[in-house]
Every structure is written in structure tokens, then in C-alpha cells.
Design a protein around this motif. Sequence first.
Motif, PDB file in Angstrom:
ATOM      1  N   ALA A  95       4.154   4.975   0.030  1.00  0.00           N
ATOM      2  CA  ALA A  95       2.934   4.615  -0.711  1.00  0.00           C
ATOM      3  C   ALA A  95       3.286   3.962  -2.048  1.00  0.00           C
ATOM      4  CB  ALA A  95       2.090   5.867  -0.940  1.00  0.00           C
TER       5      ALA A  95
ATOM      6  N   THR B 185       2.570   0.098  -3.211  1.00  0.00           N
ATOM      7  CA  THR B 185       1.823  -0.246  -4.429  1.00  0.00           C
ATOM      8  C   THR B 185       2.625  -1.234  -5.263  1.00  0.00           C
ATOM      9  OG1 THR B 185       0.935   1.983  -4.416  1.00  0.00           O
ATOM     10  CG2 THR B 185       0.652   0.752  -6.449  1.00  0.00           C
TER      11      THR B 185
ATOM     12  N   ILE C  46      -2.976  -2.116   2.446  1.00  0.00           N
ATOM     13  CA  ILE C  46      -2.945  -0.857   3.200  1.00  0.00           C
ATOM     14  C   ILE C  46      -3.246  -1.076   4.691  1.00  0.00           C
ATOM     15  CG2 ILE C  46      -5.291  -0.310   2.364  1.00  0.00           C
ATOM     16  CD1 ILE C  46      -2.649   2.308   3.268  1.00  0.00           C
TER      17      ILE C  46
ATOM     18  N   GLU D  82      -3.313   9.478  -6.698  1.00  0.00           N
ATOM     19  CA  GLU D  82      -3.471   8.143  -6.069  1.00  0.00           C
ATOM     20  C   GLU D  82      -2.395   7.961  -4.996  1.00  0.00           C
ATOM     21  OE1 GLU D  82      -3.141   8.405  -9.552  1.00  0.00           O
ATOM     22  OE2 GLU D  82      -5.329   8.540  -9.650  1.00  0.00           O
ATOM     23  N   CYS D  83      -1.170   8.326  -5.370  1.00  0.00           N
ATOM     24  CA  CYS D  83      -0.055   8.166  -4.432  1.00  0.00           C
ATOM     25  C   CYS D  83      -0.255   9.089  -3.218  1.00  0.00           C
ATOM     26  CB  CYS D  83       1.237   8.514  -5.171  1.00  0.00           C
ATOM     27  SG  CYS D  83       2.651   7.670  -4.556  1.00  0.00           S
TER      28      CYS D  83
ATOM     29  N   LEU E 279      -2.987   7.598  -0.940  1.00  0.00           N
ATOM     30  CA  LEU E 279      -2.463   6.432  -0.209  1.00  0.00           C
ATOM     31  C   LEU E 279      -1.487   6.904   0.885  1.00  0.00           C
ATOM     32  CD1 LEU E 279      -2.437   3.396   0.038  1.00  0.00           C
ATOM     33  CD2 LEU E 279      -0.742   3.270  -1.790  1.00  0.00           C
TER      34      LEU E 279
ATOM     35  N   ASN F  40      -3.327   8.153   3.808  1.00  0.00           N
ATOM     36  CA  ASN F  40      -3.904   7.050   4.597  1.00  0.00           C
ATOM     37  C   ASN F  40      -2.855   6.384   5.487  1.00  0.00           C
ATOM     38  OD1 ASN F  40      -6.805   6.536   4.120  1.00  0.00           O
ATOM     39  ND2 ASN F  40      -6.148   6.628   1.986  1.00  0.00           N
TER      40      ASN F  40
END
Length: 233
Positions: free
Chosen positions: A45, A49, A55, A92-93, A96, A99
Amino acid sequence: MPTQNIPVIAIDGPSASGKGTVAQLVAKSLGFHYLDSGALYRLVALKATQTQTDISNIKKLAEIARNLEVIFSDNKIFLENNNVTDAIRTEECGILASNLASYPPVRVALTDRQRAFCQTPGLVTDGRDMGSVIFPNAALKIFLTASAEIRAQRRYKQLIEKGINANIAVLLQDIQKRDERDSNRQVAPLQQNTDAKLLDTTALSITQAQNAVLAWYSEACANIAFELKVKAP
Ligand code: CDP
């Protein structure tokens, strides 16, 4: 497949359940190696970024996973020689990571890398599919969980200690969303498998959880030794 004779303790469970802390302490008690499999998904992830990878670009994400240049050393994690130990811990990481962890090519790309951690004298590992997919022959499989509220409190404390800003209500929402995504995905969903022991740590201290794992492991070793004796000619 993992090496059959090297003992593996696989600890799976939901977000912020404390499985990483418990797994590390158990590894230390036994002198075993430790693998934080979630860190690998977080590293993918972070790299995605940094490289502004979309993604939805599964092929590129799998390529990132295959080619990760990572070193785990003394509780620190280096990505291409940069210390990213704290950088991969942001929410956030984590979101992600959760996901992109639903993409089978990303999971396949990380499989051999995870199995390579299985070395003598043994391995303790934590994640979502350690007992079900990566180390199906693990000597001991545990599903470690806690209530979502307690997990939000634990994650809050962990982030504040690292100097990362956090809001407990937002964390609780994130944890519930992550549980849902991790449990309902098609590949390697988060679930307690029938051969895994349930360890609910809602009302347990870290030491109590660590001791429960160590006691189960002694029991598992005694059972294996007994079976070998029975089978011996
Ligand atoms: O912070 P938390 O404990 O939830 O997550 P983590 O263990 O650091 O893993 C981050 C994300 O990677 C999780 O939300 C999972 O979706 C994914 N993951 C996975 O799919 N399989 C694993 N073996 C480990 C993590």
C-alpha cells in the motif's frame, strides 16, 4: 509448501485485536522467528501511494508485491533502505492495504515471501490467512479476537503512543468497516476455521493472552510427541 518439520504458530484475527503484540511475545518466549504478514500488505500500500499507482490497477499492484525490496530487522522495517516502520502504521495505509488484499494476484505474489520466514527453530506469525492458506500444517492455529470497542481503544492507544493523531469514534468505524471487508471478501476471508482455537482477549491482559498461547503450544507439542510414539514401530 512450508517445511513440514518446522513448527509454526499461526495467529489470525481481526484488525487491532492485539494479535501482533501477542505473536511477538510468544516468538520471543520460544526463541522463534516472527512474521507480521499484515506489514507486507501495508508495504504494498505504501509503495503504491509513493508511485501513485491506481488502486484498480491490479497487475501493477501485484508487480509491486512481487518486487518489494524489504528488510525486517530488529523490530524495524526497511523499504528500499528507508525506515518505514511508522509510515506503514497509519490508518490510511491500513485501509489501502485492506483494499488491495482482496486481489488474488496480490496475495499470490506475497505467498512465497511469507513461507520463506518458516525457518528453524520455528515461526510465530499473525495475519488473516496464516493458518488457512499460508501455513495449513501449522502446529497450532489460533483465532485471536476482542470486541470492536476494545480494539478501537487499543488502536487509539497504539497510534497516540506513536505520535499519530487519532479519534476513537472514527477508529471504531474504520475497524467495523475493515472487519466487514476482510470477512466478506472472496479470497482468504477473515474467519475462524474449525481447526483454530478461539482466544477472545476482550477481558484478558497481554500477558494472559501470551500465556494462553504458550500453554496451547505445549499441549500441541505433547500431542504430536504422543502421536509419534504411538506410530513408532
Ligand atoms: O492493523 P491491522 O491489524 O488491521 O492490520 P494488519 O494486520 O497490519 O493488515 C492490514 C490489512 O492487510 C488487513 O486489513 C487485511 O485486509 C490485510 N491482510 C490480509 O489480507 N492478510 C494477511 N495475512 C494480513 C493482512
